[in-house]
Design an enzyme around this catalytic site. Sequence first.
Site, PDB file in Angstrom:
ATOM      1  N   ASP A   1       0.792  -1.224   0.000  1.00  0.00           N
ATOM      2  CA  ASP A   1       0.000   0.000   0.000  1.00  0.00           C
ATOM      3  C   ASP A   1       0.827   1.278   0.000  1.00  0.00           C
ATOM      4  O   ASP A   1       0.297   2.358   0.243  1.00  0.00           O
ATOM      5  CB  ASP A   1      -0.960  -0.008   1.188  1.00  0.00           C
ATOM      6  CG  ASP A   1      -2.084  -0.998   0.986  1.00  0.00           C
ATOM      7  OD1 ASP A   1      -2.665  -1.011  -0.112  1.00  0.00           O
ATOM      8  OD2 ASP A   1      -2.377  -1.769   1.912  1.00  0.00           O
TER       9      ASP A   1
ATOM     10  N   ASP B   1      -7.330  -4.420  -4.779  1.00  0.00           N
ATOM     11  CA  ASP B   1      -6.945  -3.094  -4.290  1.00  0.00           C
ATOM     12  C   ASP B   1      -5.582  -2.656  -4.840  1.00  0.00           C
ATOM     13  O   ASP B   1      -5.306  -1.459  -4.987  1.00  0.00           O
ATOM     14  CB  ASP B   1      -6.840  -3.084  -2.760  1.00  0.00           C
ATOM     15  CG  ASP B   1      -7.943  -3.836  -2.042  1.00  0.00           C
ATOM     16  OD1 ASP B   1      -8.357  -4.903  -2.539  1.00  0.00           O
ATOM     17  OD2 ASP B   1      -8.361  -3.388  -0.966  1.00  0.00           O
TER      18      ASP B   1
END
Length: 408
Positions: A121, A187
């Site tokens: 991330d 994601d």
Amino acid sequence: MKNSFWISGIAALVLTGCANSGKNAQSAEWFDGAVKNASEQMALQIEAIEADTSSKVLNPVTVKRNRFSTSYCGYADWRSGFFPGSVWYLYELTGDSTLVPLAEKYTEAIAEAQHLTSHHDIGFIINCSYGNGRRFVKKAEYDSVLVTAAKSLCTRYRPGAGIIQSWNTSPGSWQASKGWTCPVIIDNMMNLELLFEATKISGDSTFYNVAVNHANTTMKEHFRPDGSCYHVIDYNPETGEVLHRMTGQGYADESSWARGQAWAIYGYTMCYRETGDKRYLDQAVKTFDFMRNHKNMPADKIPYWDMDAPDVPNEPRDASSAAIIASALYELSGYPVENPRSYKEYADEIMASLASDEYTAKPGENGRFILKHSTGSIPHNSEIDVPLNYADYYFLEALKRKRDIENN
């Protein structure tokens, strides 16, 4: 820093900015109110941060389980870039130059994240903060942070499979309990923008190639024939063999977790922008068509947390998914698709719902976050029907994109 100063000052700039935002923007009754409310709410959030006397810069994420106090995160949290990015977007929407040093402060407080290699991330963290900031702050440091972060992200690239590994499977972790070897979640498409930016800055095509390889492999393995996507694909990192197709945050392996569909729509729209590869645009459209035509899509266009959850229509909604989709659709409406106006109109419908009292909090309420009714992870009993900082981020981004379209 007094609340009255922030609210009166920002509100005045909002009214000025909105007066100049074009006839089309003025025609949307909800737009000016949405920007004004967001400005007042974020002014209160900033006031609370600046009033803190600790040495650390507070980074708001959501509300605690008591629903009254705000929860903050550190730089390594995947959500740490959203609030700095929201301040940058608020500056764009209002023209309030007093927000710039604050946005810089909040951005630079998470600089250490550029070295993270423990999860994927890094793109969310650095691109949402430094990536937005470098459009206004001409510091060599911002370029350097983006390139270093891209290098950190590329340590997770598995060339045998052609993907960036999302999660580690450390012994005792919930990921390991699933039996996964090299899990990749949808994601991760959102982290690719950092790699595209790093190639533009550095001239090194390695980042671009990693992003394209990941996008291609994901498009091949993550999607069902109807355009919906799985949440998790588990690979053999050496051969690329798919070991499992499962979910981590959805209702079931074969269900349609709403935020996963939103990440796919946004991620492939962005990949089309960066590459011009029409396959990516087609994938974004196909996944959006799946969501738009889903029998369980509510009339107000705010998805349930999972479109196939068993207790629809009594399942929690996810405002974050709606904001992500709306932001993606504003961009998508500018590309060579059939009836592009329909994408903007659908985004406007989503945003009108989000800007209503049902989803927008009054200033001072909702932990000083803008939107209500987002859902983090029901399988983990975490962040259910609460505000989330990334919902606010994509809501502000969508407001900015709408205004830019209508001013052009």
